[in-house]
Motif scaffolding. Structure first.
Motif, PDB file in Angstrom:
ATOM      1  N   ALA A  20      23.120  56.040  32.540  1.00 28.95           N
ATOM      2  CA  ALA A  20      22.581  57.293  31.999  1.00 28.95           C
ATOM      3  C   ALA A  20      23.630  58.000  31.146  1.00 28.95           C
ATOM      4  O   ALA A  20      23.313  58.576  30.092  1.00 28.95           O
ATOM      5  N   VAL A  21      24.882  57.958  31.600  1.00 30.77           N
ATOM      6  CA  VAL A  21      25.973  58.549  30.811  1.00 30.77           C
ATOM      7  C   VAL A  21      26.080  57.827  29.469  1.00 30.77           C
ATOM      8  O   VAL A  21      26.237  58.455  28.416  1.00 30.77           O
ATOM      9  N   SER A  22      25.989  56.512  29.515  1.00 30.42           N
ATOM     10  CA  SER A  22      26.071  55.718  28.287  1.00 30.42           C
ATOM     11  C   SER A  22      24.936  56.079  27.335  1.00 30.42           C
ATOM     12  O   SER A  22      25.147  56.216  26.127  1.00 30.42           O
ATOM     13  N   ALA A  30      17.283  59.825  26.652  1.00 31.21           N
ATOM     14  CA  ALA A  30      17.701  60.454  27.908  1.00 31.21           C
ATOM     15  C   ALA A  30      16.992  61.791  27.997  1.00 31.21           C
ATOM     16  O   ALA A  30      16.820  62.482  26.991  1.00 31.21           O
ATOM     17  N   SER A  31      16.556  62.164  29.205  1.00 31.01           N
ATOM     18  CA  SER A  31      15.817  63.414  29.360  1.00 31.01           C
ATOM     19  C   SER A  31      16.733  64.609  29.101  1.00 31.01           C
ATOM     20  O   SER A  31      17.958  64.514  29.268  1.00 31.01           O
ATOM     21  N   PRO A  32      16.163  65.743  28.696  1.00 25.80           N
ATOM     22  CA  PRO A  32      16.980  66.950  28.470  1.00 25.80           C
ATOM     23  C   PRO A  32      17.781  67.350  29.703  1.00 25.80           C
ATOM     24  O   PRO A  32      18.934  67.772  29.587  1.00 25.80           O
ATOM     25  N   ALA A  33      17.187  67.187  30.879  1.00 22.69           N
ATOM     26  CA  ALA A  33      17.878  67.580  32.113  1.00 22.69           C
ATOM     27  C   ALA A  33      19.087  66.684  32.354  1.00 22.69           C
ATOM     28  O   ALA A  33      20.181  67.158  32.709  1.00 22.69           O
ATOM     29  N   THR A  34      18.892  65.374  32.157  1.00 23.86           N
ATOM     30  CA  THR A  34      20.006  64.429  32.333  1.00 23.86           C
ATOM     31  C   THR A  34      21.108  64.691  31.314  1.00 23.86           C
ATOM     32  O   THR A  34      22.297  64.698  31.643  1.00 23.86           O
TER      33      THR A  34
END
Length: 337
Positions: A20-22, A30-34
């Motif tokens: 997810a960081v990548s 990637a979702s706005p929250a993530t």
């Protein structure tokens, strides 16, 4: 020195997976929250993603190489600033290389840019050999020429309409009543210099006039100044000079004034580019304006389309600019001051 922060540490603090960081830092979905959690954790930890490592994985460096010669010409610092700003607005990083307009110098820079795995190259006022062009094609790196056409190169180019602009400048001198008109041309090794010379010659021929002189100023201030002194030292002198760019026109004006002549009473001067200095009272230079904003926009659009794979054909885009009348030349005969 502390240990380097890793994406795994960011993932743990944000409570997400390392992938997810990548995704967040690669611009993938990637979702706005993530995204918010990852960027907050990265800021707290002082994490900086490894751009070059990401480029090896994605095949995209988000870096554009800008190659330029003639930075002493006031047109290019302004143009480079606008190109840089436009590219940064699209999320690209910029690598700027200055070169002499020699085969070895340009080849070394292009090799460096290929090593950096740039996504594209903008070459401003430099020529690319067929070998270098082929190298870039094989590497899948699009190249766009800015302010320099190169017929037969297979490269897209964005320029001002140089022939038309030079014709317009020369015609303005003719319409003001000048008959002994000299042209201090740009470097004859460049298409820009040749096109502006052609525009001058076309206008003179159309008026049934013979050029007073045509001399290659090589886009160099010292050459243009020496040429102006040579032209004005004879018994018969030009009554107007069209310089191939503003950089040379400023040198011509300085030299002529030092010789005791008045501009435009003794000799009128017109340049080409309309750099900011042209409007300063010290010069007040009549000049053809290069439409730099539209040229930059067309260059970026052409390059982005090539990077995205939308355009596989090459094109030459010529953009017209107006003549800006100022005090270094006389207005048209019979027109109000």
């Amino acid at each position: 020195m502390g240990a380097k922060i890793t994406s795994l540490q960011v993932a743990k603090m944000a409570g997400v997976s390392q992938s997810a960081v990548s995704r967040v830092f690669s611009g993938a979905s990637a979702s706005p929250a993530t995204t918010k959690k990852v960027k907050k954790a990265a800021k707290q930890l002082g994490y900086r993603p490894n751009v070059l490592a990401r480029a090896m994985i994605t095949g995209k460096s988000r870096i554009i190489g800008l190659i330029v010669a003639y930075l002493d010409n006031q047109f290019y610092p302004e143009a480079l600033e606008r190109l840089s700003n436009a590219l940064q607005a699209q999320g690209y990083h910029i690598l700027i290389f200055t070169v002499s307009n020699s085969t070895d110098g340009i080849e070394n820079v292009v090799q460096d840019l290929l090593d950096y795995q740039v996504d594209g190259i903008i070459a401003a006022s430099v020529s690319m050999s067929s070998g270098l062009t082929e190298l870039c094609v094989k590497a899948g790196i699009p190249v766009v020429l800015f302010n320099r056409g190169q017929p037969g190169s297979g490269l897209s180019a964005v320029t001002s309409a140089n022939i038309k602009g030079a014709t317009m400048a020369t015609q303005a001198l003719i319409d003001a009543g000048h008959t002994r008109i000299a042209h201090i041309a740009g470097w004859e090794g460049s298409l820009t210099g040749r096109d502006r010379r052609q525009g001058f010659e076309d206008a003179m021929a159309g008026a049934g006039l013979t050029p007073f002189a045509i001399i290659d100023g090589m886009y160099k201030r010292n050459v243009a100044a020496a040429t102006a002194r040579q032209l004005m030292a004879g018994e018969t002198r030009p009554d107007a000079i069209f310089a191939g760019n503003d950089h040379m026109a400023f040198a011509v004006m300085d030299e002529i004034r030092q010789m005791g002549f008045s501009i435009p009473d003794d000799v009128a001067i017109i340049g080409y580019d309309d750099v900011p200095l042209a409007s300063w009272p010290a010069y007040d230079l009549t000049t053809v304006r290069q439409p730099v904003n539209r040229m930059v926009e067309a260059t970026i659009d052409t390059l982005m389309s090539a990077i995205d794979g939308q355009d596989t054909y090459t094109q030459t885009i010529e953009i017209e600019g107006p003549l800006i009348q100022r005090g270094s030349s006389k207005p048209l005969k019979g027109s109000p001051l």
